[in-house]
Design a protein around this motif. Structure first.
Motif, PDB file in Angstrom:
ATOM      1  N   GLN A 179       0.817  -1.213   0.000  1.00 20.93           N
ATOM      2  CA  GLN A 179       0.000   0.000   0.000  1.00 20.93           C
ATOM      3  C   GLN A 179       0.857   1.272   0.000  1.00 20.93           C
ATOM      4  O   GLN A 179       0.544   2.252  -0.666  1.00 20.93           O
ATOM      5  N   LEU A 180       1.962   1.226   0.737  1.00 20.53           N
ATOM      6  CA  LEU A 180       2.822   2.419   0.814  1.00 20.53           C
ATOM      7  C   LEU A 180       3.398   2.765  -0.551  1.00 20.53           C
ATOM      8  O   LEU A 180       3.523   3.937  -0.914  1.00 20.53           O
ATOM      9  N   ILE A 233       1.972   2.094  -3.381  1.00 20.76           N
ATOM     10  CA  ILE A 233       0.866   2.599  -4.192  1.00 20.76           C
ATOM     11  C   ILE A 233       0.601   4.069  -3.865  1.00 20.76           C
ATOM     12  O   ILE A 233       0.424   4.889  -4.759  1.00 20.76           O
ATOM     13  N   VAL A 234       0.605   4.389  -2.574  1.00 22.07           N
ATOM     14  CA  VAL A 234       0.402   5.797  -2.195  1.00 22.07           C
ATOM     15  C   VAL A 234       1.490   6.654  -2.818  1.00 22.07           C
ATOM     16  O   VAL A 234       1.229   7.734  -3.360  1.00 22.07           O
ATOM     17  N   SER A 235       2.710   6.179  -2.744  1.00 25.45           N
ATOM     18  CA  SER A 235       3.824   6.944  -3.286  1.00 25.45           C
ATOM     19  C   SER A 235       3.633   7.199  -4.783  1.00 25.45           C
ATOM     20  O   SER A 235       3.801   8.323  -5.253  1.00 25.45           O
ATOM     21  N   TYR A 236       3.248   6.160  -5.511  1.00 23.52           N
ATOM     22  CA  TYR A 236       2.998   6.361  -6.951  1.00 23.52           C
ATOM     23  C   TYR A 236       1.865   7.353  -7.165  1.00 23.52           C
ATOM     24  O   TYR A 236       1.923   8.173  -8.075  1.00 23.52           O
ATOM     25  N   SER A 237       0.837   7.255  -6.324  1.00 25.95           N
ATOM     26  CA  SER A 237      -0.303   8.155  -6.514  1.00 25.95           C
ATOM     27  C   SER A 237       0.105   9.600  -6.264  1.00 25.95           C
ATOM     28  O   SER A 237      -0.551  10.526  -6.720  1.00 25.95           O
ATOM     29  N   LEU A 238       1.207   9.791  -5.538  1.00 28.43           N
ATOM     30  CA  LEU A 238       1.715  11.152  -5.331  1.00 28.43           C
ATOM     31  C   LEU A 238       2.718  11.501  -6.430  1.00 28.43           C
ATOM     32  O   LEU A 238       3.546  12.388  -6.265  1.00 28.43           O
ATOM     33  N   ALA A 283       5.279   9.926  -7.563  1.00 24.44           N
ATOM     34  CA  ALA A 283       6.681   9.553  -7.425  1.00 24.44           C
ATOM     35  C   ALA A 283       7.050   8.515  -8.472  1.00 24.44           C
ATOM     36  O   ALA A 283       6.211   7.721  -8.889  1.00 24.44           O
ATOM     37  N   THR A 310      10.344   6.130  -5.113  1.00 29.45           N
ATOM     38  CA  THR A 310       9.536   5.343  -4.177  1.00 29.45           C
ATOM     39  C   THR A 310      10.414   4.379  -3.387  1.00 29.45           C
ATOM     40  O   THR A 310      10.303   4.277  -2.164  1.00 29.45           O
ATOM     41  N   LYS A 323      12.845   6.614  -1.078  1.00 30.18           N
ATOM     42  CA  LYS A 323      12.311   7.461  -0.006  1.00 30.18           C
ATOM     43  C   LYS A 323      11.181   6.821   0.788  1.00 30.18           C
ATOM     44  O   LYS A 323      10.814   7.324   1.842  1.00 30.18           O
ATOM     45  N   VAL A 324      10.609   5.759   0.266  1.00 28.04           N
ATOM     46  CA  VAL A 324       9.519   5.113   1.004  1.00 28.04           C
ATOM     47  C   VAL A 324       9.908   3.704   1.434  1.00 28.04           C
ATOM     48  O   VAL A 324       9.847   3.358   2.612  1.00 28.04           O
ATOM     49  N   ALA A 330      11.579   2.400   5.272  1.00 28.52           N
ATOM     50  CA  ALA A 330      10.723   1.519   6.063  1.00 28.52           C
ATOM     51  C   ALA A 330      11.415   0.183   6.331  1.00 28.52           C
ATOM     52  O   ALA A 330      11.160  -0.466   7.341  1.00 28.52           O
TER      53      ALA A 330
END
Ligand SMILES: Nc1ncnc2c1ncn2[C@@H]1O[C@H](COP(=O)(O)OP(=O)(O)OP(=O)(O)O)[C@@H](O)[C@H]1O
Ligand SMILES: [Mg+2]
Lengths: 252, 278
Positions: free
Chosen positions: B164-165, B167-172, B174, B179, B182-183, B187
């Protein structure tokens, strides 16, 4: 229409050989909340993921037809450019666990390597958190982890994160379905406020929620857009029998 | 006949804590023996002076430096290689015969006894590539030896980062690399650090692979082509050849203290990383 933000024309989406969306036509104008409703599996998530081309991340997907965002063809744009103009909020609140509240809000800039002077960043953070009605609650703990917040606060943080990029449209996929009633109503109030700045496409299973916050509603059934119109009208005199059955809880 | 589950619970609890206690007491006994035996022989001079007469007299300074050089350089080489491989395996390939082959290779490498790495390093680096017994040959051999650990732990850590993280990054908006950088990597950092610390421990404690490749010169290695020895090797030779048990125990104590120090630092760093990243 001059004011059209999102226009969907004869749009079809496929997972492998399965046609998930069938000739969808839809047009959403500026500063409204458009709700997408329909039974589980009808293709709501697929439709909004096509708007920011997130469905492309799944192998084996294909589309046909056209989608435009403020007169620009979504499918000829670079996905990265497109996604700067389209914000997305997911069902489960998902702030980045490694980032503080502050960093979460500006994550879009950080992740893109966009350099902005500190003062301006501070300003973006404050404005975005204010728009998401979270500023008062977190202004003294901006440098704490976003994951320390409550579920509802986390979801508003995610909304702030999407708003920080100043998108043309905000896609919300059942954004309150994982939240308690109080957080839900806070976020619903927020949508009404946010409408002044941004257009929203809201997927929801909650009929009352659609009635409360949306200006237009689309009813999708088995991948087809059955009906699309002003919420009030649709909820009082639905044109299609299937819409009526859905709204009266006969299925879904 | 049914036994009261409360009694079973109690029995299991007592049994398990006895086992835990047993493990800890073994550790305590080992450290205690080494402390008692070695403590009389270590002082400032022991740590900072050079050995004389094969190590019968004098200190162990070169082997301390050698240990640091070898462990540090191997980690510096193995970490980018290992983490890079892990990123490749998790983010840039789909499960295929090729990735299965790589993973099989990594698993097998992890199971090979260290003396075989030593043998390989000796044949390949020392003889074939004409490096001679040298810090370089030791570093390259240990790099290969610890690589599987770093790859495996990093891969696990990266896989554990929720999809999910990303996916959120791509949606922003990135990119894939942003991704990852930085994500995903932040983590996964606690897990990656664990692998690195385990590897440092292995490098510091290794003897067989080191003797075959870095040799056992008593001099201070001043260049990559110099031979040298680590504390573990020094200890092994002192004890094995009966040169001086006193110096051997002294060396062992310094070695144990260094490993404890590394663990404490690692623990501290890891907690910091975990606090920062989770
Ligand atoms: N990754 C996938 N691979 C193949 N088919 C998929 C995939 N994701 C969704 N589908 C199919 O696409 C159809 C529409 O799914 P979608 O998630 O868009 O529905 P939805 O309206 O959002 O449902 P819900 O209300 O349950 O969230 C479903 O029939 C589903 O089986
Ligand atoms: Mg859905």
């Amino acid at each position: 229409m001059e004011n059209t933000v999102l226009k969907v024309e004869n749009f079809c989406a496929f997972f492998g050989d399965n046609k998930i969306l069938k000739e969808v036509n839809l047009s959403v104008s500026k500063n409204v909340v458009a709700a997408l409703m329909g039974p589980s599996g009808c293709g709501k998530t697929t439709l909004i993921r096509c708007v920011n081309r997130m469905h492309e991340l799944i192998p084996g997907t294909a589309i046909s037809g056209k989608m435009t965002l403020v007169n620009e063809d979504i499918y000829t744009m670079q996905p990265i450019v497109l996604r700067r103009k389209v914000g997305m909020v997911f069902q489960k609140p998902n702030p980045f666990p490694t980032m503080s509240i502050y960093e979460n809000v500006i994550a879009g800039y950080k992740l893109n390597g966009i350099r902005i002077p500190r003062g301006e960043l501070d300003n973006i953070v404050e404005q975005s958190l204010k728009k998401a009605a979270l500023w008062e609650e977190v202004k003294d703990t901006l440098h704490r982890k976003g994951t320390f917040l409550s579920g509802g606060q986390q979801q508003r943080l995610c909304i702030a994160r999407a708003l920080a990029m100043d998108p043309e449209i905000l896609l919300l996929d059942e954004p309150t379905s994982a939240l308690d009633p109080k957080s839900t109503s806070q976020i619903e109030e927020l949508f009404v406020e946010l409408k002044k700045n941004v257009t929203m496409l809201l997927v929801t299973h909650n009929i009352a929620q659609a009635a409360r916050v949306s200006d237009f509603t689309a009813f999708i059934y088995l991948g087809e857009l059955i009906e699309f119109g002003p919420t009030e009208k649709m909820f009082t005199v639905p044109k299609d029998k299937r819409t009526e059955e859905y709204l009266t809880g006969k299925f879904g | 006949m049914r036994v009261n589950p409360r009694i079973i619970n109690q029995a299991v609890r007592v049994g398990l804590s006895a086992q835990a206690l047993f493990t800890v007491s073994i550790l305590v006994v080992i450290v205690a023996i080494i402390c008692v035996k070695g403590f009389p022989y270590i002082d400032f001079a022991f740590i900072f002076s050079f050995p004389e007469d094969m190590g019968r007299h004098g200190g162990i300074f070169p082997s301390i430096v050698g240990t640091i050089q070898l462990a540090l350089l191997s980690i510096l080489l193995a970490t980018p290689l290992g983490v890079g491989t892990a990123i490749f395996l998790t983010e840039y390939t789909r499960e295929s015969a090729f990735t299965k082959l790589i993973r099989f290779g990594v698993e097998s490498l992890a199971g090979i006894p260290s003396i075989l790495y030593g043998l390989f390093g000796f044949i390949f680096f020392v003889i074939k590539l004409k490096m001679g017994w040298s810090l370089l040959a030791g570093v390259l051999t240990l790099t290969i030896m610890i690589l599987p650990t770093i790859i495996r732990t990093s891969e696990e850590a990266i896989r554990a980062v929720p999809r999910q993280l990303r996916i959120v990054s791509y949606s922003l908006s990135a990119s894939k690399w942003e991704t990852i950088k930085k994500v995903v990597l932040p983590a996964a950092m606690p897990g990656i650090l664990t692998g690195i610390m385990l590897s440092i421990g292995r490098a510091v404690g290794e003897t067989a692979a080191v003797i075959f490749t870095m040799g056992s010169s008593l001099r201070l290695p001043l260049s990559l082509m110099d031979s040298g020895r680590t504390m573990a090797v020094h200890f092994y030779i002192l004890a094995r050849e009966g040169i001086s048990m006193e110096k051997a125990y002294g060396t062992a104590l310094v070695l144990v203290l260094s490993i404890l120090l590394i663990n404490v630092v690692a623990y501290y760093l890891m907690n910091k990383a975990i606090a920062r990243y989770s």
